[in-house]
Scaffold this active site. Structure first.
Site, PDB file in Angstrom:
ATOM      1  N   GLN A  82      -0.422 -36.639 -22.628  1.00  0.00           N
ATOM      2  CA  GLN A  82       0.893 -37.141 -23.049  1.00  0.00           C
ATOM      3  C   GLN A  82       1.439 -38.195 -22.074  1.00  0.00           C
ATOM      4  OE1 GLN A  82       2.552 -36.828 -25.787  1.00  0.00           O
ATOM      5  NE2 GLN A  82       1.216 -35.334 -26.771  1.00  0.00           N
ATOM      6  N   SER A  83       0.567 -38.899 -21.399  1.00  0.00           N
ATOM      7  CA  SER A  83       1.026 -39.895 -20.424  1.00  0.00           C
ATOM      8  C   SER A  83       1.847 -41.013 -21.077  1.00  0.00           C
ATOM      9  CB  SER A  83      -0.200 -40.491 -19.728  1.00  0.00           C
ATOM     10  OG  SER A  83       0.127 -41.713 -19.112  1.00  0.00           O
ATOM     11  N   ASN A  84       3.009 -41.268 -20.519  1.00  0.00           N
ATOM     12  CA  ASN A  84       3.824 -42.391 -21.000  1.00  0.00           C
ATOM     13  C   ASN A  84       3.227 -43.716 -20.566  1.00  0.00           C
ATOM     14  OD1 ASN A  84       6.102 -40.904 -22.213  1.00  0.00           O
ATOM     15  ND2 ASN A  84       6.322 -40.122 -20.128  1.00  0.00           N
ATOM     16  N   ALA A  86       0.035 -44.362 -20.196  1.00  0.00           N
ATOM     17  CA  ALA A  86      -1.097 -44.658 -21.080  1.00  0.00           C
ATOM     18  C   ALA A  86      -0.583 -45.246 -22.397  1.00  0.00           C
ATOM     19  CB  ALA A  86      -1.908 -43.388 -21.330  1.00  0.00           C
TER      20      ALA A  86
END
Ligand SMILES: Cc1ncc(COP(=O)(O)O)c(C=O)c1O
Length: 325
Positions: A82-84, A86
């Site tokens: 859930q990386s922002n 990325a």
């Protein structure tokens, strides 16, 4: 200092969104926190109008400019599922016509939600690895694979928290300097350190003297403070400045007491922070980063750490898609 400021302002950057983001009063949250609460402001980087917004857009503007100037045609980066960061990289690749491969630690969800769903929407290729430690070697393998296929990949480290990424964020502090607001404290979420390094550098270069408090989303304070200091030192080199002239002499203020059970694990305080902010202001915090930072702000207000005549600015670093994960 003027030369360092000129160097900051003349760094190549692309514009991914309209600026400045708004600063707003949080009158109802202030009232809910009771007598003695300082004036509360919020800098709304969650509203950055690009790819779902957030602090990573500011860093990506200098990093993507580096990719374009260097003739790279692909971006490789990493993060959690859930990386922002990325997700913003995926959006930047889409907007600039660059191929994007993301290395995510974790399992491919059966149903893509939140940022993972947006990554697919932006057309990024996602490779999954089992642990955080496997991310960096996996990025190198992906870069080799892309080179073998004739691409020119730029590997962007975690969170774009490089000196260049931090300088991209530092430029955003000009928006505060040219606003009527002069907070005495800034509170924000910190994790890979680039945002806090950028805030410190930008505040020094634009002549603002507020205290900057980073509330950690995961790492222990001493390690994170060291990372931030190293980023400031690296940025100083890029600006041909002394680290001390861009805020590098003081130890960064990092509070790791709101992490709770770990990265992304909600705490009673972070859940309350999300609810009280939503129910007094109609503003969404994300559970992983900004809710814990707001919990840090609320705890300080309740403990009367600050005087009531102060002004505290919460820098909302976004991450709202994470709410829908
Ligand atoms: C929403 C949000 N807030 C804060 C942070 C922390 O920023 P940094 O990694 O630059 O410390 C991140 C990134 O990790 C984020 O996605």
């Amino acid at each position: 200092m003027a030369t360092a400021l000129n160097a900051l302002l003349s760094l190549p950057g692309i514009r991914l969104a309209p600026f400045p983001t708004p600063v707003q009063e949080l009158d109802r949250l202030r009232a809910a926190l009771g007598a003695g609460c300082p004036r509360l402001l919020m800098k709304r980087d969650d509203l950055l109008a690009f790819g779902g917004g957030g602090n990573k857009v500011r860093k990506m503007q200098t990093v993507a400019a580096q990719a374009l100037a260097g003739g790279f045609d692909a971006l490789v980066t990493c993060g959690g599922v859930q990386s922002n960061h990325a997700r913003v990289t995926a959006a930047a690749g889409a907007a600039l016509g660059l191929r994007v491969v993301l290395v995510a630690n974790g399992f491919r969800p059966a149903t893509l939600t939140g940022n993972a769903r947006l990554n697919a929407l932006f057309g990024a290729d996602v490779r999954y690895v089992a642990s955080r430690e496997e991310r960096a070697p996996a990025m190198e393998r992906v870069a080799d694979e892309l080179r073998a296929a004739g691409n020119r990949p730029l590997v962007v480290p975690l969170g774009a928290s490089t000196p260049l990424g931090a300088l991209g964020f530092a430029r955003g502090v000009e928006e505060l300097a040219s606003s009527p607001y002069r907070p005495t404290r800034i509170v924000h979420s910190t994790s890979s350190g680039g945002t806090q390094a950028g805030l410190i550098i930008g505040s020094a270069l634009f002549g603002l003297t507020h205290e900057i408090i980073g509330v950690s989303a995961d790492d222990p304070a001493p390690a994170l403070a060291e990372t931030i200091s190293a980023l400031i030192a690296g940025a100083a080199e890029r600006l041909a400045a002394r680290p001390g002239s861009i805020g590098g002499d003081a130890r960064p203020v990092v509070d790791d007491t709101f992490v709770g059970g770990g990265y992304g694990v909600p705490t009673p305080a972070s859940t309350e922070a999300m609810e009280i902010t939503a129910r007094t202001e109609g503003i969404i915090l994300d559970p992983v980063y900004t809710a814990k930072a707001m919990a840090g702000l609320i705890a300080r207000v309740r403990a009367k750490v600050w005087r009531a005549d102060e002004t505290v600015l919460f820098w909302h670093t976004g991450g709202v898609p994470g709410f829908f994960a």
